[in-house]
Design an enzyme around this catalytic site. Structure first.
Site, PDB file in Angstrom:
ATOM      1  N   GLN A  95      -3.820  -1.002   9.773  1.00 22.56           N
ATOM      2  CA  GLN A  95      -4.005  -2.368   9.281  1.00 22.56           C
ATOM      3  C   GLN A  95      -4.616  -3.257  10.365  1.00 22.56           C
ATOM      4  O   GLN A  95      -4.151  -3.271  11.509  1.00 22.56           O
ATOM      5  CB  GLN A  95      -2.646  -2.933   8.814  1.00 22.56           C
ATOM      6  CG  GLN A  95      -2.735  -4.277   8.130  1.00 22.56           C
ATOM      7  CD  GLN A  95      -3.423  -4.253   6.760  1.00 22.56           C
ATOM      8  OE1 GLN A  95      -3.541  -3.210   6.121  1.00 22.56           O
ATOM      9  NE2 GLN A  95      -3.903  -5.401   6.321  1.00 22.56           N
ATOM     10  N   LYS A 154       0.842  -1.208   0.000  1.00 23.27           N
ATOM     11  CA  LYS A 154       0.000   0.000   0.000  1.00 23.27           C
ATOM     12  C   LYS A 154       0.874   1.255   0.000  1.00 23.27           C
ATOM     13  O   LYS A 154       0.637   2.194  -0.755  1.00 23.27           O
ATOM     14  CB  LYS A 154      -0.934  -0.007   1.223  1.00 23.27           C
ATOM     15  CG  LYS A 154      -2.042  -1.052   1.125  1.00 23.27           C
ATOM     16  CD  LYS A 154      -2.793  -1.250   2.447  1.00 23.27           C
ATOM     17  CE  LYS A 154      -3.831  -2.371   2.330  1.00 23.27           C
ATOM     18  NZ  LYS A 154      -4.549  -2.655   3.564  1.00 23.27           N
ATOM     19  N   ASP A 196     -10.227   3.779   4.758  1.00 21.23           N
ATOM     20  CA  ASP A 196     -10.720   2.405   4.775  1.00 21.23           C
ATOM     21  C   ASP A 196     -12.252   2.360   4.803  1.00 21.23           C
ATOM     22  O   ASP A 196     -12.850   1.316   4.552  1.00 21.23           O
ATOM     23  CB  ASP A 196     -10.231   1.690   6.049  1.00 21.23           C
ATOM     24  CG  ASP A 196      -9.041   0.783   5.790  1.00 21.23           C
ATOM     25  OD1 ASP A 196      -8.975   0.210   4.688  1.00 21.23           O
ATOM     26  OD2 ASP A 196      -8.205   0.642   6.701  1.00 21.23           O
TER      27      ASP A 196
HETATM   28  N1  GUN Z   1      -7.060  -6.178   6.914  1.00 24.99           N
HETATM   29  C1  GUN Z   1      -7.540  -6.919   5.894  1.00 24.99           C
HETATM   30  N2  GUN Z   1      -8.070  -6.119   4.941  1.00 24.99           N
HETATM   31  C2  GUN Z   1      -7.905  -4.851   5.368  1.00 24.99           C
HETATM   32  C3  GUN Z   1      -8.241  -3.585   4.808  1.00 24.99           C
HETATM   33  O1  GUN Z   1      -8.819  -3.465   3.732  1.00 24.99           O
HETATM   34  N3  GUN Z   1      -7.893  -2.512   5.561  1.00 24.99           N
HETATM   35  C4  GUN Z   1      -7.277  -2.634   6.767  1.00 24.99           C
HETATM   36  N4  GUN Z   1      -6.994  -1.519   7.419  1.00 24.99           N
HETATM   37  N5  GUN Z   1      -6.954  -3.778   7.313  1.00 24.99           N
HETATM   38  C5  GUN Z   1      -7.273  -4.883   6.607  1.00 24.99           C
END
Ligand code: GUN
Length: 297
Positions: free
Chosen positions: A97, A53, A120
């Site tokens: 995350q 990311k 998110d």
């Molecule tokens: N863990 C698994 N998928 C995601 C996501 O799309 N965003 C975040 N912040 N954590 C995750």
């Protein structure tokens, strides 16, 4: 019937090329979108995702700040970091995350993020905005990516029966809300099935679009879909494979070989939904930056 492959890799590239141009224009106007990613702990898969990311953001010309904290980090320290990022004018998007270590309450952390920086789309305010049909909401990246894949490959969900298999807060529930929206890419009739659904196949066989997001290989097999269906596979599961150098390979929730004999279109794993999630995170960051600039006058 042999299916058309919906390549998330190609669609994500297309979107990222569009974003590169948009970010270049914003930078000329003096606005550099900024994304902060926060990783707590050393889970290998999470580290990989967060690294991807951050790199994707930098590649798009987005200012990227990656914060990695030890697994022993207290909730208080994480909340203090979020407060700092909420008040940092160079940061327009904050991503923490998930999952977080057990001493930290995920819900409390998500609630602490400024909803306008919540790229998110997990803050309860944004969940509510999505549920009430706010067209300007920051929507969760993976389901938003699924809508983009459908629309950009010529599958309009309007009037179709979409069956989502999975009810997570990250994918299943927001996916249902996006498909229900009275907006382009929405207007579907939506059913949400899950691990306790009785006779799943009887339900998925009525679907024009199946979206699998349960996290279990081979959940959707050839006998569970009708001819001509569009299948989107959100799963990423590691299965043992001694023939591979790493000893495993990544598969989705759908039996790709079997289902692609019946479906009119299907996404592969890898190279399907995964790259779209990252592209949508960048899109959300750019949108957040533009909105925050507007709000600041
Ligand atoms: N863990 C698994 N998928 C995601 C996501 O799309 N965003 C975040 N912040 N954590 C995750």
């Amino acid at each position: 019937m042999s299916s058309k492959i919906i390549s998330g890799k190609d669609i994500a590239r297309e979107i990222r090329d569009e974003l590169n141009e948009q970010v270049a224009e914003l930078r000329e106007e003096g606005l550099v979108p900024g994304l902060a990613t926060v990783l707590v702990g050393d889970d290998a898969a999470s580290r990989l995702y967060v690294g991807m990311k951050g790199r994707a953001a930098a590649e798009a010309g987005i200012h990227s700040r990656q914060v990695t904290l030890p697994a022993s980090t207290s909730e208080e320290d994480l909340l203090a970091l979020i407060d700092e990022l909420n008040n940092d004018p160079e940061i327009h998007g904050i991503l923490v995350q998930l999952p977080l270590p057990p001493q930290i309450d995920d819900a409390k952390v998500l609630l602490a993020i400024n909803p306008d920086k919540d790229v998110d789309g997990f803050h309860p305010v944004n969940v509510g905005r999505l549920a009430t049909g706010d067209p300007d909401v920051l929507a969760p990246c993976t389901p938003r990516g699924v809508i983009e894949m459908l629309v950009r490959s010529g599958v309009d969900p309007s009037g179709k029966h979409a069956v989502i298999v999975g009810r997570s807060n990250i994918v299943g529930k927001p996916m249902a809300l996006l498909l229900l929206r009275k907006a382009p890419g929405g207007n579907a009739t939506v059913t949400v099935a899950h691990s306790r659904t009785g006779d799943l196949g009887a339900i998925t066989r009525t679907a024009d679009i199946v979206i699998a997001a349960v996290g279990w290989p081979n959940t959707i097999t050839k006998d569970m879909v009708k001819p001509g269906v569009t299948v989107i596979d959100v799963g990423t599961n590691r299965v043992d494979d001694p023939t591979r150098p790493r000893g495993y390979r990544v598969v989705g929730d759908v039996d790709f070989e079997g289902v692609s004999e019946v479906a009119s279109a299907i996404t592969p794993v890898p190279g399907g939904v995964g790259p779209m999630t990252i592209a949508m995170l960048l899109a959300n960051t750019v949108e957040a930056a533009i909105r925050l600039r507007k709000a600041a006058g």
